[in-house]
Design a protein around this motif. Structure first.
Motif: not given
Lengths: 155, 391
Positions: A27, A108-109, B274, B278, B280-287, B291
């Motif tokens: 990843q 943030p997440a 998109e 989001h 997180s669609d590519v694995g970045i854990h952010q808003i 948001e």
């Protein structure tokens, strides 16, 4: 009588399964690739550039022609302010600890769950590849995935 | 003092430059090398002279949105200030230069040094691009006390709340998704699904600009895109440039493969933008952006909320995706407290919006108290810049 279970799960025990660390590594590599400027080598890398060759296009230095002061070369500034991004972030961590700063501004997440898309065709997916954890949407896409990406290029 | 200034909105991908009496020029802030021209690197806009832009190799001064490669930047600046581009006598007018938020101190110092000591600037004003956008917005909407600037550029996206023209530092949010990541992701999926284009950043970036849009109902569009070609309003072919008869690709209705090389774009057209909504669609854990706007809002005092929500301004190249404004409006509306009205503005040209703000600022009577002159710098050194500029 043995409990019924899907053939897909039974087969899975014989396959090699990537552990969590390897998946995270993959990843991270994928995210690093998204930051890259180029994916190929410098097309001029094999050229031996001679500095003595006169440049016939109008030179960039013409700006300073009327002045006495000699302009410093780009190379000078490269040496003078040499710092990588990682060094800068570390410096910031040491000197500017109190938020708000670069680190605290990072978003943030999300409180919403992740969405999942087929690694092959990009449509919403419901299934996870057992060996590598990639997502897929149909047996057709699973086949493509197994043939191309699944455990290839894994050290 | 004459009120002509030189404005340099120094973006990581495109520098927006020009005298405050003229209109801005867009100069690629990089050096490019082409396979077809073996001897010559192209600096900035010189790339327009390149006949074959396939397989362009980029050398960028910026990394992750911050100025790292000074030799490249110096070469591009030399080009910008040369007769070829925007010849200006910097020793006789103020220079406005933009810097990213939370720019690292050593970069700020290097910048000040270069402009005063190398380019002999008479005076400089360092400001965030969003600060200029905010000035522009308040100039056009004098009743707006507060605004939220969304600056979605090449390296990342920032959300910056401004109250009475002053940024609320605690409310700044950075999402690590920008145009570069979108182009690279599009390259990656096209290379996997259809045709190897990993070396064609320049072409695929144009393909992204020409064909991507922001979906208003993501899962509905996903279902539509699954349809067969005859009843699929989303699928298109992108004809790739061949650099003999065609210099820039274009989008057209899907056809059977002919002589031209094409890419079939379907869900890629809206799945790429998109990622801004989001990550997180590519694995970045952010808003995502909507948001983050609400998260940023919550860092500001509650009495400013109605003013902030009524004045959301979208700037930066990603704001040019069709449907971007409507989607941001729709999502912020559903996340924000219902008693406040929400208004989202997308300026006519979101790329030069900050530059135009600089143009307006150059006529401001308070300007002389905002700049740092060469004398002041020689007297007090870097300290005066930290004192006067809020980067």
């Amino acid at each position: 009588m043995a409990a019924r279970e899907s053939g897909r799960i039974k087969d899975a025990y014989q396959k090699r399964v990537l552990d969590e660390a390897a998946r995270k590594r993959r990843q991270r590599k994928a995210l690093e690739a998204l930051e890259q400027d180029n994916f190929h080598d410098d097309p001029h890398a094999d050229l031996v550039m001679s500095k003595k060759v006169p440049k016939f296009q109008e030179s960039l230095d013409s700006r300073g022609a009327g002045r006495k002061k000699k302009t410093k070369s780009a190379e000078y500034y490269k040496q003078r302010f040499r710092k990588t991004f990682a060094q800068l972030v570390e410096e910031e961590l040491n000197f500017n600890r109190t938020p708000p700063n670069y680190a605290s501004a990072q978003a943030p997440a999300s409180r919403f769950p992740d969405r999942h898309f087929c690694a092959v065709c990009g449509f919403p997916s419901n299934y996870t590849c057992i060996p590598c954890g990639a997502r897929y949407c149909s047996t057709k896409c699973l086949g493509t995935h197994l043939d191309t990406r699944c455990l290839k290029w894994t050290a | 003092m004459s009120n002509v200034s030189f404005i340099l909105d120094n973006g990581a991908c495109t520098a927006k430059v020009g005298l405050s009496t003229a209109s801005p020029k867009l100069v690629p802030n990089c050096i490019m090398k082409a396979k077809s021209e073996r001897r010559r690197p192209f600096v900035g806009s010189q790339i327009e002279e390149c006949r074959d832009a396939s397989g362009l190799f980029y050398i960028l001064p910026f990394q992750k949105g911050y100025l790292i490669n000074w030799d490249i930047q110096k070469t591009v600046w030399d080009y910008i200030f040369s007769k070829e581009q925007c010849s200006a006598n910097l020793s006789q007018m103020p220079l406005f230069i933009t810097e990213p938020h939370f720019n690292f101190p050593s970069i700020q110092e290097a910048m000040t040094e270069i402009f005063f000591e190398e380019y002999d600037c008479q005076s400089i004003l360092k400001i965030n691009a969003s600060g200029l956008s905010c000035y522009h917005y308040r100039n056009k909407n004098p009743t707006a006390k507060c605004c939220i600037i969304v600056d979605s550029g090449y390296s990342f996206t920032h959300i910056i709340p401004y109250v009475n023209g002053v940024k609320v530092k605690d409310g700044i949010r950075r999402i690590d998704v920008g145009g570069k990541l979108l182009t690279n992701h599009l390259k990656e999926i096209i290379s996997y699904r259809q045709l190897h284009v990993m070396d064609e950043t320049y072409v695929i970036n144009q393909a992204k600009e020409d064909s991507c849009f922001v979906s208003q109902d993501f899962y509905k569009d996903m279902n539509t895109a699954k349809n067969k070609l005859e009843i699929n309003p989303i699928a298109r072919d992108y004809v790739l440039p061949d650099y003999t008869s065609l210099r820039r690709g274009f989008l057209r209705q899907p056809e059977a493969p002919g002589e031209q090389q094409t890419l079939r774009l379907n869900n890629e057209r809206f799945a790429i933008p998109e990622i801004l909504f989001h990550p997180s669609d590519v694995g970045i854990h952010q808003i995502g952006i909507p948001e983050a706007i609400v998260d940023s809002l919550k860092a500001c005092s509650e009495e400013t909320w109605p003013h902030l929500l009524a004045n959301i301004v979208l700037t930066g190249g990603n704001a040019k995706f069709p449907g971007f404004r409507d989607r941001v409006l729709k999502e912020v509306r559903s996340l924000a407290p219902s008693q406040y009205s929400v208004n989202v503005v997308r300026p006519e040209d979101p790329i030069t919006y900050a530059w135009e703000g600089g143009k307006l600022l150059s006529r401001d009577s308070r300007l002389s108290s905002m700049i740092v002159t060469k004398e002041e710098y020689e007297e007090e050194g870097q300290a005066i810049c930290y004192e006067r500029f809020d980067i």
